[in-house]
Write a protein that holds these residues in place. Structure first.
Motif, PDB file in Angstrom:
ATOM      1  N   MET A 236     -11.305  34.483  31.240  1.00 21.76           N
ATOM      2  CA  MET A 236     -11.424  34.748  29.816  1.00 21.76           C
ATOM      3  C   MET A 236     -11.627  33.429  29.067  1.00 21.76           C
ATOM      4  N   TYR A 237     -12.519  33.425  28.081  1.00 24.21           N
ATOM      5  CA  TYR A 237     -12.780  32.213  27.305  1.00 24.21           C
ATOM      6  C   TYR A 237     -13.398  32.614  25.965  1.00 24.21           C
ATOM      7  N   ARG A 238     -13.479  31.638  25.069  1.00 20.71           N
ATOM      8  CA  ARG A 238     -14.094  31.868  23.761  1.00 20.71           C
ATOM      9  C   ARG A 238     -15.239  30.888  23.544  1.00 20.71           C
ATOM     10  N   LYS A 239     -16.256  31.356  22.829  1.00 23.29           N
ATOM     11  CA  LYS A 239     -17.376  30.497  22.467  1.00 23.29           C
ATOM     12  C   LYS A 239     -17.311  30.184  20.986  1.00 23.29           C
ATOM     13  N   GLN A 240     -17.751  28.963  20.629  1.00 23.83           N
ATOM     14  CA  GLN A 240     -17.847  28.571  19.227  1.00 23.83           C
ATOM     15  C   GLN A 240     -19.120  27.760  19.055  1.00 23.83           C
ATOM     16  N   GLU A 241     -19.943  28.166  18.095  1.00 23.53           N
ATOM     17  CA  GLU A 241     -21.239  27.533  17.899  1.00 23.53           C
ATOM     18  C   GLU A 241     -21.112  26.026  17.691  1.00 23.53           C
ATOM     19  N   ASN A 242     -21.908  25.269  18.447  1.00 29.47           N
ATOM     20  CA  ASN A 242     -21.982  23.810  18.352  1.00 29.47           C
ATOM     21  C   ASN A 242     -20.685  23.110  18.744  1.00 29.47           C
ATOM     22  N   THR A 254     -14.906  20.337  35.877  1.00 31.16           N
ATOM     23  CA  THR A 254     -14.609  21.044  34.623  1.00 31.16           C
ATOM     24  C   THR A 254     -15.930  21.553  34.086  1.00 31.16           C
ATOM     25  N   THR A 255     -15.934  22.801  33.614  1.00 26.81           N
ATOM     26  CA  THR A 255     -17.138  23.379  33.027  1.00 26.81           C
ATOM     27  C   THR A 255     -16.825  23.908  31.633  1.00 26.81           C
ATOM     28  N   ASN A 256     -17.616  23.471  30.670  1.00 28.87           N
ATOM     29  CA  ASN A 256     -17.524  23.956  29.291  1.00 28.87           C
ATOM     30  C   ASN A 256     -18.767  24.769  28.961  1.00 28.87           C
ATOM     31  N   VAL A 257     -18.654  25.621  27.955  1.00 26.34           N
ATOM     32  CA  VAL A 257     -19.817  26.319  27.428  1.00 26.34           C
ATOM     33  C   VAL A 257     -20.120  25.758  26.046  1.00 26.34           C
ATOM     34  N   LEU A 258     -21.413  25.517  25.785  1.00 21.63           N
ATOM     35  CA  LEU A 258     -21.826  24.887  24.531  1.00 21.63           C
ATOM     36  C   LEU A 258     -22.986  25.668  23.915  1.00 21.63           C
ATOM     37  N   PRO A 259     -22.701  26.589  22.987  1.00 18.33           N
ATOM     38  CA  PRO A 259     -23.782  27.265  22.263  1.00 18.33           C
ATOM     39  C   PRO A 259     -24.362  26.309  21.217  1.00 18.33           C
ATOM     40  N   ILE A 260     -25.667  26.159  21.216  1.00 17.02           N
ATOM     41  CA  ILE A 260     -26.328  25.198  20.326  1.00 17.02           C
ATOM     42  C   ILE A 260     -27.149  25.934  19.269  1.00 17.02           C
ATOM     43  N   GLU A 281     -29.535  29.680  28.451  1.00 17.44           N
ATOM     44  CA  GLU A 281     -30.244  30.478  27.447  1.00 17.44           C
ATOM     45  C   GLU A 281     -31.002  29.542  26.509  1.00 17.44           C
ATOM     46  N   GLY A 282     -32.220  29.925  26.135  1.00 14.47           N
ATOM     47  CA  GLY A 282     -32.962  29.177  25.133  1.00 14.47           C
ATOM     48  C   GLY A 282     -33.548  27.875  25.622  1.00 14.47           C
ATOM     49  N   LYS A 283     -33.457  26.842  24.775  1.00 14.68           N
ATOM     50  CA  LYS A 283     -34.066  25.537  25.032  1.00 14.68           C
ATOM     51  C   LYS A 283     -33.296  24.482  24.245  1.00 14.68           C
ATOM     52  N   ALA A 284     -33.081  23.310  24.836  1.00 14.06           N
ATOM     53  CA  ALA A 284     -32.332  22.246  24.159  1.00 14.06           C
ATOM     54  C   ALA A 284     -33.036  20.913  24.332  1.00 14.06           C
ATOM     55  N   LEU A 307     -24.138   6.733  29.560  1.00 14.47           N
ATOM     56  CA  LEU A 307     -24.623   7.243  28.272  1.00 14.47           C
ATOM     57  C   LEU A 307     -23.502   8.024  27.596  1.00 14.47           C
ATOM     58  N   LYS A 308     -22.918   7.443  26.584  1.00 12.30           N
ATOM     59  CA  LYS A 308     -21.734   8.042  25.968  1.00 12.30           C
ATOM     60  C   LYS A 308     -22.037   8.843  24.704  1.00 12.30           C
ATOM     61  N   GLU A 309     -23.072   8.463  23.972  1.00  9.50           N
ATOM     62  CA  GLU A 309     -23.380   9.160  22.720  1.00  9.50           C
ATOM     63  C   GLU A 309     -24.874   9.464  22.645  1.00  9.50           C
ATOM     64  N   PHE A 310     -25.203  10.694  22.309  1.00  4.77           N
ATOM     65  CA  PHE A 310     -26.592  11.128  22.172  1.00  4.77           C
ATOM     66  C   PHE A 310     -26.602  12.414  21.349  1.00  4.77           C
ATOM     67  N   ARG A 311     -27.780  12.914  21.075  1.00  2.66           N
ATOM     68  CA  ARG A 311     -27.914  14.130  20.274  1.00  2.66           C
ATOM     69  C   ARG A 311     -28.500  15.262  21.119  1.00  2.66           C
ATOM     70  N   ILE A 312     -28.032  16.473  20.834  1.00  8.30           N
ATOM     71  CA  ILE A 312     -28.635  17.676  21.403  1.00  8.30           C
ATOM     72  C   ILE A 312     -29.019  18.573  20.237  1.00  8.30           C
ATOM     73  N   SER A 313     -30.232  19.115  20.289  1.00  6.01           N
ATOM     74  CA  SER A 313     -30.682  19.992  19.206  1.00  6.01           C
ATOM     75  C   SER A 313     -31.436  21.180  19.785  1.00  6.01           C
ATOM     76  N   SER A 314     -31.462  22.259  19.008  1.00  5.79           N
ATOM     77  CA  SER A 314     -32.225  23.434  19.400  1.00  5.79           C
ATOM     78  C   SER A 314     -32.613  24.215  18.157  1.00  5.79           C
ATOM     79  N   SER A 315     -33.839  24.706  18.157  1.00  3.25           N
ATOM     80  CA  SER A 315     -34.317  25.506  17.025  1.00  3.25           C
ATOM     81  C   SER A 315     -34.254  27.002  17.322  1.00  3.25           C
TER      82      SER A 315
END
Length: 326
Positions: A236-242, A254-260, A281-284, A307-315
């Motif tokens: 059981m887990y919860r998702k939160q956008e971004n 460790t595995t996390n889920v990341l909705p973008i 799902e989708g494209k990032a 690489l410690k800091e970067f950006r992820i984006s999706s339209s």
């Protein structure tokens, strides 16, 4: 030594399987004209199946070469100290047109003793499932060696095993010793220790094109099985956008889920590990200064520990699995 500031993609290693289908090509865009591709190994350091970089200035180099060149900059100082020149995880997408064998995997101690290998703790994230598709995971109630062997001999294992119908987003953690099988019609992402050791205990009396049965490992398996049952095997887990939300954590990964949705800044200064992203799902789009890379559903990217800091984006509506070692 050159600075390691590249988002790394690898050529998928496609595996034909007696139970494989066409979803890896039709849904995940893998290039194959075969009708029975069961697995796409996305990041692998299994002997004989080492991943090869497919992008950037490192294109053509193997994962093993990268570890030799960059050591802790690639995998993290602690990971390199613990695993040296062996990459610790095997990352896959799996398409089961037919059910896989009922199987289990040995723990580190048994695997080392018998096969000079890591054990095989793993997890599944269901990406798509046909109507009524299921997974076999664990026993319905605590069992015994004697009860198990009785049902194995009588081909009635399903009478004592737990069977769950599944749908997109379902997660299952499979520790060593837990009997399991992916059912027909399930497409999933799998994260596991670097090991290809499987004890197959029942294969539905299935024959290959030459009329041969696949090997079973009844004797090896009996000492490796965990006969204890759980009340619920689904994670059981919860998702939160971004927001990156943990779904599984164990000593091996460790595995996390990341909705973008839109654009986020990612900060991994708290980690001493590579981070792998699987697009489910989708494209990032990943970006850092002049470095840019995109992954779509069914693709994977490895972000070096340096690489410690970067950006992820999706339209578009997108979802990533984020995998690393604590």
């Amino acid at each position: 030594m050159q600075k390691l500031n590249q988002f790394i993609k690898f050529e998928p290693i496609l595996k034909e399987k007696i139970w494989g289908g066409k979803k890896l090509s039709s849904l995940l865009h893998k290039q194959s004209n075969k009708d029975n591709i069961g697995e796409s190994w996305e990041v692998s350091d299994v002997e004989g199946d080492t991943s090869i970089v497919s992008n950037g200035i490192l294109k053509g180099k193997s994962l093993k070469e990268l570890i030799t060149l960059f050591k802790g900059d690639l995998v993290g100082e602690k990971v390199f100290k613990d695993f040296k020149y062996k990459f610790p995880l095997l990352i896959k997408f799996i398409d089961a047109k037919e059910a896989l064998s009922i199987q289990l995997h040995p723990n580190d101690e048994l695997a080392q003793k018998r096969h000079n290998s890591f054990g095989k703790t793993e997890m599944w994230y269901v990406m798509q499932s046909d109507d009524k598709a299921n997974l076999i995971v664990g026993f319905q109630k605590d069992s015994t060696k004697e009860e198990y062997l009785h049902h194995l001999e009588n081909k009635s294992l399903l009478d004592i095993l737990n069977v769950d119908e599944v749908s997109k987003g379902d997660v299952y953690f499979i520790p060593t010793g837990r009997v399991h099988a992916i059912g027909a019609g399930v497409l999933l992402a799998e994260i596991q220790q670097t090991s290809d050791i499987t004890y197959r205990v029942y294969d539905w009396d299935r024959q290959d094109d030459q009329g041969n049965y696949r090997d079973l490992h009844t004797d090896l398996a009996i000492d490796a099985i965990d006969f204890k049952a759980k009340s619920n095997y689904r994670t059981m887990y919860r998702k939160q956008e971004n927001i990156s939300s943990e779904i599984v954590s164990c000593p091996y990964f460790t595995t996390n889920v990341l909705p973008i949705n839109g654009d986020i800044l990612v900060n991994h200064n708290d980690k001493d590990s590579f981070v792998i992203y699987m697009c489910v799902e989708g494209k990032a789009h990943f970006s850092l200064a002049d470095e840019n890379e995109t992954i779509q559903v069914g693709e994977t990217i490895l972000v070096p520990a340096s690489l410690k800091e970067f950006r992820i984006s999706s339209s578009v509506k997108s979802e990533l699995l984020e995998v690393y070692i604590k």
